[in-house]
Scaffold this motif. Sequence first.
Motif, PDB file in Angstrom:
ATOM      1  N   LYS A 177       0.162 -10.857  -4.189  1.00  0.00           N
ATOM      2  CA  LYS A 177       1.494 -12.544  -4.988  1.00  0.00           C
ATOM      3  C   LYS A 177       3.250 -12.283  -5.381  1.00  0.00           C
ATOM      4  N   ALA A 178       2.780 -10.957  -5.404  1.00  0.00           N
ATOM      5  CA  ALA A 178       4.309 -10.799  -5.885  1.00  0.00           C
ATOM      6  C   ALA A 178       5.421 -10.978  -4.529  1.00  0.00           C
ATOM      7  N   PHE A 179       4.541 -10.609  -3.605  1.00  0.00           N
ATOM      8  CA  PHE A 179       5.572 -10.550  -1.873  1.00  0.00           C
ATOM      9  C   PHE A 179       5.763 -11.531  -1.400  1.00  0.00           C
ATOM     10  N   GLU A 180       4.646 -12.726  -1.628  1.00  0.00           N
ATOM     11  CA  GLU A 180       3.682 -13.205  -1.093  1.00  0.00           C
ATOM     12  C   GLU A 180       5.020 -14.691  -2.068  1.00  0.00           C
ATOM     13  N   GLU A 181       5.344 -14.706  -2.811  1.00  0.00           N
ATOM     14  CA  GLU A 181       6.289 -15.578  -3.635  1.00  0.00           C
ATOM     15  C   GLU A 181       7.463 -14.609  -3.867  1.00  0.00           C
ATOM     16  N   ALA A 182       8.098 -13.635  -3.654  1.00  0.00           N
ATOM     17  CA  ALA A 182       9.497 -13.635  -2.805  1.00  0.00           C
ATOM     18  C   ALA A 182       9.893 -14.428  -1.097  1.00  0.00           C
ATOM     19  N   PHE A 183       8.428 -13.947  -0.163  1.00  0.00           N
ATOM     20  CA  PHE A 183       8.817 -14.382   1.222  1.00  0.00           C
ATOM     21  C   PHE A 183       8.951 -15.763   1.233  1.00  0.00           C
ATOM     22  N   ALA A 228      -2.680 -27.286   1.449  1.00  0.00           N
ATOM     23  CA  ALA A 228      -4.019 -27.074   0.514  1.00  0.00           C
ATOM     24  C   ALA A 228      -5.177 -26.613   1.586  1.00  0.00           C
ATOM     25  N   THR A 229      -4.772 -26.686   2.806  1.00  0.00           N
ATOM     26  CA  THR A 229      -6.071 -26.880   4.262  1.00  0.00           C
ATOM     27  C   THR A 229      -6.254 -25.523   4.245  1.00  0.00           C
ATOM     28  N   PHE A 230      -5.258 -25.056   4.684  1.00  0.00           N
ATOM     29  CA  PHE A 230      -3.805 -24.161   4.969  1.00  0.00           C
ATOM     30  C   PHE A 230      -5.076 -22.569   3.899  1.00  0.00           C
ATOM     31  N   ASP A 231      -4.567 -23.157   2.541  1.00  0.00           N
ATOM     32  CA  ASP A 231      -4.997 -22.577   1.193  1.00  0.00           C
ATOM     33  C   ASP A 231      -7.052 -21.910   1.197  1.00  0.00           C
ATOM     34  N   ALA A 232      -7.613 -23.179   1.482  1.00  0.00           N
ATOM     35  CA  ALA A 232      -8.850 -23.745   1.670  1.00  0.00           C
ATOM     36  C   ALA A 232      -9.482 -22.534   2.575  1.00  0.00           C
ATOM     37  N   PHE A 233      -8.833 -21.923   3.586  1.00  0.00           N
ATOM     38  CA  PHE A 233      -9.066 -21.497   4.654  1.00  0.00           C
ATOM     39  C   PHE A 233      -9.372 -20.052   4.422  1.00  0.00           C
ATOM     40  N   TYR A 234      -7.535 -20.105   4.265  1.00  0.00           N
ATOM     41  CA  TYR A 234      -7.757 -18.795   3.723  1.00  0.00           C
ATOM     42  C   TYR A 234      -8.143 -18.112   2.959  1.00  0.00           C
ATOM     43  N   HIS A 235      -8.915 -19.405   1.695  1.00  0.00           N
ATOM     44  CA  HIS A 235     -10.319 -18.388   0.815  1.00  0.00           C
ATOM     45  C   HIS A 235     -12.082 -18.435   1.267  1.00  0.00           C
ATOM     46  N   SER A 236     -11.969 -18.961   2.898  1.00  0.00           N
ATOM     47  CA  SER A 236     -13.017 -19.197   3.151  1.00  0.00           C
ATOM     48  C   SER A 236     -13.262 -17.914   4.191  1.00  0.00           C
ATOM     49  N   LEU A 237     -12.197 -16.785   4.589  1.00  0.00           N
ATOM     50  CA  LEU A 237     -12.022 -16.393   5.412  1.00  0.00           C
ATOM     51  C   LEU A 237     -12.152 -15.032   4.592  1.00  0.00           C
ATOM     52  N   GLU A 238     -10.832 -15.028   3.630  1.00  0.00           N
ATOM     53  CA  GLU A 238     -10.746 -13.441   2.726  1.00  0.00           C
ATOM     54  C   GLU A 238     -10.121 -12.583   3.685  1.00  0.00           C
ATOM     55  N   ASN A 239      -9.280 -12.924   4.533  1.00  0.00           N
ATOM     56  CA  ASN A 239      -8.637 -12.453   5.113  1.00  0.00           C
ATOM     57  C   ASN A 239      -7.395 -11.251   4.808  1.00  0.00           C
ATOM     58  N   TYR A 240      -7.462 -10.846   3.599  1.00  0.00           N
ATOM     59  CA  TYR A 240      -6.369 -10.450   2.319  1.00  0.00           C
ATOM     60  C   TYR A 240      -5.947  -8.508   2.781  1.00  0.00           C
ATOM     61  N   THR A 241      -5.228  -8.971   2.265  1.00  0.00           N
ATOM     62  CA  THR A 241      -3.818  -7.777   2.425  1.00  0.00           C
ATOM     63  C   THR A 241      -3.668  -5.795   1.157  1.00  0.00           C
ATOM     64  N   ASN A 242      -4.085  -5.364   1.781  1.00  0.00           N
ATOM     65  CA  ASN A 242      -4.404  -4.462   1.089  1.00  0.00           C
ATOM     66  C   ASN A 242      -2.493  -4.107  -0.075  1.00  0.00           C
ATOM     67  N   PRO A 243      -2.960  -4.154  -1.280  1.00  0.00           N
ATOM     68  CA  PRO A 243      -1.666  -3.568  -2.166  1.00  0.00           C
ATOM     69  C   PRO A 243      -0.008  -2.621  -2.090  1.00  0.00           C
ATOM     70  N   HIS A 244      -1.428  -1.487  -1.808  1.00  0.00           N
ATOM     71  CA  HIS A 244      -0.019  -0.166  -0.940  1.00  0.00           C
ATOM     72  C   HIS A 244       0.936  -1.398  -0.217  1.00  0.00           C
ATOM     73  N   ASP A 245       0.181  -1.877   0.546  1.00  0.00           N
ATOM     74  CA  ASP A 245       1.043  -2.222   1.918  1.00  0.00           C
ATOM     75  C   ASP A 245       1.937  -3.007   1.340  1.00  0.00           C
ATOM     76  N   CYS A 246       1.226  -4.191   0.298  1.00  0.00           N
ATOM     77  CA  CYS A 246       2.007  -4.970  -0.146  1.00  0.00           C
ATOM     78  C   CYS A 246       3.193  -4.803  -0.612  1.00  0.00           C
ATOM     79  N   TYR A 247       2.953  -3.632  -1.394  1.00  0.00           N
ATOM     80  CA  TYR A 247       4.025  -3.048  -2.381  1.00  0.00           C
ATOM     81  C   TYR A 247       4.871  -2.568  -0.971  1.00  0.00           C
ATOM     82  N   LEU A 248       4.574  -1.975  -0.171  1.00  0.00           N
ATOM     83  CA  LEU A 248       6.114  -1.270   1.141  1.00  0.00           C
ATOM     84  C   LEU A 248       6.649  -2.289   1.412  1.00  0.00           C
TER      85      LEU A 248
END
Length: 384
Positions: A62-68, A226-246
């Motif tokens: 979330k910290a990475f996403e908000e900055a971006f 809203a559409t993007f968010d809903a689909f993102y949560h259906s696909l659950e294609n999330y990212t690992n936190p170490h990479d988000c930190y980098l």
Amino acid sequence: MSETIGWHDYSDSHGGKKITTINPAVQSGSTVLFENYEDMLAAQSGEYPGVTYGTGGLATQKAFEEAFCRLENGHTTKAFPSGISAIINTFMTFTQGGDEILLCDNVYGPTARFCHKVLAKYGVKITSIASDVGGEIESQITDKTKLIFLESPGSNTFEIQDIRAITKIASERNIITVIDNTWATPLHLKPLDLGVDVSIHSATKYICGYSDLLMGVATVNKKYAATFDAFYHSLENYTNPHDCYLALRGLRTLEVRLKAHETSAYEIARWLEGHELVDKVIHPGLASHPQHDLWKRDYTGAAGLFAFTFKKNYSVEHIGSFVNSLNMFGLGFSWGGFKSLITAGKFKRGGEWSHDGKHLIRLNIGLENAKDLKADLELAFQKL
Ligand SMILES: Cc1ncc(COP(=O)(O)O)c(C=O)c1O
């Protein structure tokens, strides 16, 4: 660029004293604990406002996403495990069988491959559009056109599209516009300000900057969030936190790194323009580029990736001896990192394409000294 350096209170406490670090902690986890049973019930009925499980994107993501998102002037940003997965998710979110999409001729190979091999299988029709397309795109739009996908500049052949003309036409017809903005980064082009609906990056490149991770990012405007968010949560294609930190760490230095890439690339591109063996230098920031005026209108700077062609039509063996004799340029795919890289290949584009049949030598100018890079190239030229 202070949006990405802006300080946040990533604090915790211990022994009654606040512990505050400049950077966020890497929050790893699968299970997220609820404070009470009522919260768990709310999560079960989909009414819990927070994150309910690791796949929802933990604090580092979330910290990475908000900055971006601040950098892109977007409404919502989502991080993905690779650039291509951000692209695939976007197509999956907004298209379905029976739709038609317009796909720019110069997109990254696996983007086109996904469209032709997977989307087409689900009944989506793909129509190719010229890589330097502008307002004339109108003639290719049908009642079924759902989405237009741009890549400007194309990361192999560097054509620029007239983004403003395209988004004007698309928004009048409620067609979603998506751009692969990897080359420019959000520092040199803010597509959402030009009317684009979704801006995608392979964060693997300049955002991370060290060639040590794969990540993608997609930023969406309010209309489609809203559409993007809903689909993102259906696909659950999330990212690992170490990479988000980098990646977040990469964002802090993006501006200074990009400036260094840009400056060295211009120095080398201009030197190549005057080289006796070189035919064309293909760099949107040079006046010789066919869409240079368009580029100047919309972009505030250049990246460190460009290409050139030779005057002579060398054999594959000659190209091989040129490339193999370089010491400072790694021979490898990808770009945007601190190490200079080279690729060589032939590309096909629709219409009258001036580089047809020619070897395009693509250079990713890294953070080495430009004089050393020129000397290395000169030695390789001598082999020819
Ligand atoms: C322009 C462009 N977009 C997307 C991608 C895909 O990114 P990733 O390698 O992070 O999947 C690439 C990779 O080279 C690229 O060059």
